[in-house]
Design a protein around this motif. Sequence first.
Motif, PDB file in Angstrom:
ATOM      1  N   SER A  44     112.057  -3.786  36.994  1.00  0.00           N
ATOM      2  CA  SER A  44     111.698  -2.521  37.650  1.00  0.00           C
ATOM      3  C   SER A  44     110.223  -2.194  37.459  1.00  0.00           C
ATOM      4  N   VAL A  45     109.646  -2.657  36.376  1.00  0.00           N
ATOM      5  CA  VAL A  45     108.231  -2.460  36.065  1.00  0.00           C
ATOM      6  C   VAL A  45     107.662  -3.800  35.642  1.00  0.00           C
ATOM      7  N   VAL A  46     106.550  -4.203  36.233  1.00  0.00           N
ATOM      8  CA  VAL A  46     106.000  -5.526  35.929  1.00  0.00           C
ATOM      9  C   VAL A  46     104.692  -5.447  35.153  1.00  0.00           C
ATOM     10  N   LYS A  47     104.246  -4.227  34.804  1.00  0.00           N
ATOM     11  CA  LYS A  47     103.038  -4.064  34.004  1.00  0.00           C
ATOM     12  C   LYS A  47     103.276  -2.970  32.985  1.00  0.00           C
ATOM     13  N   GLY A  48     102.712  -3.139  31.796  1.00  0.00           N
ATOM     14  CA  GLY A  48     102.891  -2.138  30.761  1.00  0.00           C
ATOM     15  C   GLY A  48     101.785  -2.178  29.731  1.00  0.00           C
ATOM     16  N   SER A  49     101.789  -1.184  28.854  1.00  0.00           N
ATOM     17  CA  SER A  49     100.748  -1.037  27.849  1.00  0.00           C
ATOM     18  C   SER A  49     100.835  -2.096  26.759  1.00  0.00           C
ATOM     19  N   THR A  50      99.660  -2.542  26.300  1.00  0.00           N
ATOM     20  CA  THR A  50      99.611  -3.478  25.182  1.00  0.00           C
ATOM     21  C   THR A  50     100.185  -2.841  23.915  1.00  0.00           C
ATOM     22  N   ALA A  51     100.243  -1.513  23.891  1.00  0.00           N
ATOM     23  CA  ALA A  51     100.795  -0.810  22.737  1.00  0.00           C
ATOM     24  C   ALA A  51     102.316  -0.852  22.709  1.00  0.00           C
ATOM     25  N   GLY A  52     102.933  -1.303  23.809  1.00  0.00           N
ATOM     26  CA  GLY A  52     104.386  -1.334  23.889  1.00  0.00           C
ATOM     27  C   GLY A  52     104.972  -0.013  24.319  1.00  0.00           C
ATOM     28  N   GLY A  53     106.283   0.011  24.482  1.00  0.00           N
ATOM     29  CA  GLY A  53     106.967   1.251  24.826  1.00  0.00           C
ATOM     30  C   GLY A  53     107.298   1.430  26.289  1.00  0.00           C
ATOM     31  N   THR A  54     106.910   0.470  27.140  1.00  0.00           N
ATOM     32  CA  THR A  54     107.215   0.584  28.574  1.00  0.00           C
ATOM     33  C   THR A  54     108.700   0.342  28.814  1.00  0.00           C
ATOM     34  N   ASN A  55     109.342   1.247  29.541  1.00  0.00           N
ATOM     35  CA  ASN A  55     110.760   1.094  29.867  1.00  0.00           C
ATOM     36  C   ASN A  55     110.920   0.170  31.073  1.00  0.00           C
ATOM     37  N   VAL A  56     111.740  -0.842  30.933  1.00  0.00           N
ATOM     38  CA  VAL A  56     111.929  -1.836  31.988  1.00  0.00           C
ATOM     39  C   VAL A  56     113.420  -2.025  32.254  1.00  0.00           C
ATOM     40  N   LEU A  57     113.820  -1.929  33.515  1.00  0.00           N
ATOM     41  CA  LEU A  57     115.192  -2.228  33.912  1.00  0.00           C
ATOM     42  C   LEU A  57     115.214  -3.678  34.393  1.00  0.00           C
ATOM     43  N   ILE A  58     115.965  -4.502  33.697  1.00  0.00           N
ATOM     44  CA  ILE A  58     116.057  -5.924  34.026  1.00  0.00           C
ATOM     45  C   ILE A  58     117.319  -6.153  34.849  1.00  0.00           C
ATOM     46  N   THR A  59     117.170  -6.757  36.009  1.00  0.00           N
ATOM     47  CA  THR A  59     118.303  -7.058  36.873  1.00  0.00           C
ATOM     48  C   THR A  59     118.471  -8.571  36.979  1.00  0.00           C
ATOM     49  N   GLY A  60     119.704  -9.034  36.863  1.00  0.00           N
ATOM     50  CA  GLY A  60     119.967 -10.468  36.926  1.00  0.00           C
ATOM     51  C   GLY A  60     121.453 -10.749  36.854  1.00  0.00           C
ATOM     52  N   THR A  61     121.822 -11.817  36.178  1.00  0.00           N
ATOM     53  CA  THR A  61     123.235 -12.177  36.012  1.00  0.00           C
ATOM     54  C   THR A  61     123.452 -12.731  34.608  1.00  0.00           C
ATOM     55  N   GLY A  62     124.713 -12.706  34.185  1.00  0.00           N
ATOM     56  CA  GLY A  62     125.076 -13.321  32.911  1.00  0.00           C
ATOM     57  C   GLY A  62     124.668 -12.533  31.696  1.00  0.00           C
ATOM     58  N   PHE A  63     124.650 -11.199  31.812  1.00  0.00           N
ATOM     59  CA  PHE A  63     124.216 -10.390  30.681  1.00  0.00           C
ATOM     60  C   PHE A  63     125.370 -10.001  29.745  1.00  0.00           C
ATOM     61  N   THR A  64     126.584 -10.354  30.104  1.00  0.00           N
ATOM     62  CA  THR A  64     127.718 -10.096  29.226  1.00  0.00           C
ATOM     63  C   THR A  64     127.526 -10.865  27.917  1.00  0.00           C
ATOM     64  N   GLY A  65     127.703 -10.174  26.818  1.00  0.00           N
ATOM     65  CA  GLY A  65     127.565 -10.824  25.524  1.00  0.00           C
ATOM     66  C   GLY A  65     126.173 -10.773  24.944  1.00  0.00           C
ATOM     67  N   VAL A  66     125.200 -10.263  25.691  1.00  0.00           N
ATOM     68  CA  VAL A  66     123.845 -10.137  25.155  1.00  0.00           C
ATOM     69  C   VAL A  66     123.838  -9.081  24.049  1.00  0.00           C
ATOM     70  N   SER A  67     123.233  -9.420  22.923  1.00  0.00           N
ATOM     71  CA  SER A  67     123.228  -8.508  21.779  1.00  0.00           C
ATOM     72  C   SER A  67     122.247  -7.368  21.978  1.00  0.00           C
ATOM     73  N   GLU A  68     122.656  -6.168  21.580  1.00  0.00           N
ATOM     74  CA  GLU A  68     121.780  -5.009  21.642  1.00  0.00           C
ATOM     75  C   GLU A  68     120.982  -4.839  20.347  1.00  0.00           C
ATOM     76  N   THR A  69     121.227  -5.685  19.383  1.00  0.00           N
ATOM     77  CA  THR A  69     120.457  -5.670  18.138  1.00  0.00           C
ATOM     78  C   THR A  69     119.142  -6.399  18.387  1.00  0.00           C
ATOM     79  N   THR A  70     118.043  -5.673  18.360  1.00  0.00           N
ATOM     80  CA  THR A  70     116.767  -6.251  18.768  1.00  0.00           C
ATOM     81  C   THR A  70     116.372  -7.466  17.933  1.00  0.00           C
ATOM     82  N   SER A  71     116.722  -7.458  16.652  1.00  0.00           N
ATOM     83  CA  SER A  71     116.338  -8.576  15.786  1.00  0.00           C
ATOM     84  C   SER A  71     117.042  -9.873  16.154  1.00  0.00           C
ATOM     85  N   ASP A  72     118.112  -9.802  16.959  1.00  0.00           N
ATOM     86  CA  ASP A  72     118.797 -11.019  17.403  1.00  0.00           C
ATOM     87  C   ASP A  72     117.966 -11.781  18.430  1.00  0.00           C
ATOM     88  N   GLY A  73     117.008 -11.095  19.041  1.00  0.00           N
ATOM     89  CA  GLY A  73     116.107 -11.762  19.963  1.00  0.00           C
ATOM     90  C   GLY A  73     116.708 -12.159  21.290  1.00  0.00           C
TER      91      GLY A  73
END
Length: 322
Positions: A44-73
Amino acid sequence: MLESYRGRTRTAATFVVATTVVGSLVGLAGVAQAADLPTVKSLSVVKGSTAGGTNVLITGTGFTGVSETTSDGDVTFGGNNAMSIIVLSDTQIAAKAPAGTGTNVQVQVTNANGGSADTATDNFTYIQPLTPTVANTVKLSAAGGTTFTATVAPSGSVGQSSDVTSKKITATVNGAVAKVAYSAADTLSITAPAGTPTGTGGTVSVVLYSDGVAGTADTNAKYVAVITKLSVITGPTSGITGASGKPALSITGAGLKNATGWLFGTGNSATCTNVTGKEDTQVTCQDVPGHAAGPVSVTFTPDNSAAYGITSGATFTYSDLG
């Protein structure tokens, strides 16, 4: 409020063991049925701040099972773990970009079967945000058109006039688009649009954007109520008395609604009222009080204890000549 996608399961690869009998030979063949890898089809957004914090909506397929724990990477931007992850469905993830640098870095999503392939549709570019500093003495006319300067950080971000165009630098004042131009190294000239006078404790937000990426807002400037024009600019030292239905003087400006304490010079009060339907911009004064010869400023007290600014349009000159 966003909610996590429920009922997620990690899909394991299914192995089918086939037994093949050929004559007296019995062989076992392990045939792997590969499960689908996730794909990233758009951001949804293709540019963001080097400081981080930009909210991005990612659209695709196969997201079932993706971990919401950020450290899982399981969601990364240029190899760096997302700051936050919310799996909305098998086809959408809401993520917050981490701090980073680079052009067209890959946004990758990983599930139990592996990571998404790098394609043009997952490119994300980091932009260095620009932060303005405006002097706390800056007053902006509520009628618009006030030009002021802002020092830009980090140093070296704006070194020449062409940087304004090449870096697509724009500005807003209280959310409204403002005109921006190069002034000097690390300094921009900004022309404010019309605005509402700033009340006690209020602030005006000045924001710079580099290619659409916002920096930290400065809140030092203030909008002030102003007089831009008097219908009569000279009169006798004895003053002017209006006739019935014909006020002595009309005032045009901005931020005039409910203003009180109208003065011609020091201590010479006048009775002035807002024009119905044009309360914010027009006032009439039935009489102009007398005053010693010379130019004076017409002043007033704006509503909500907001500040006011004196312009050349607010000058009335008294004359003792016939």
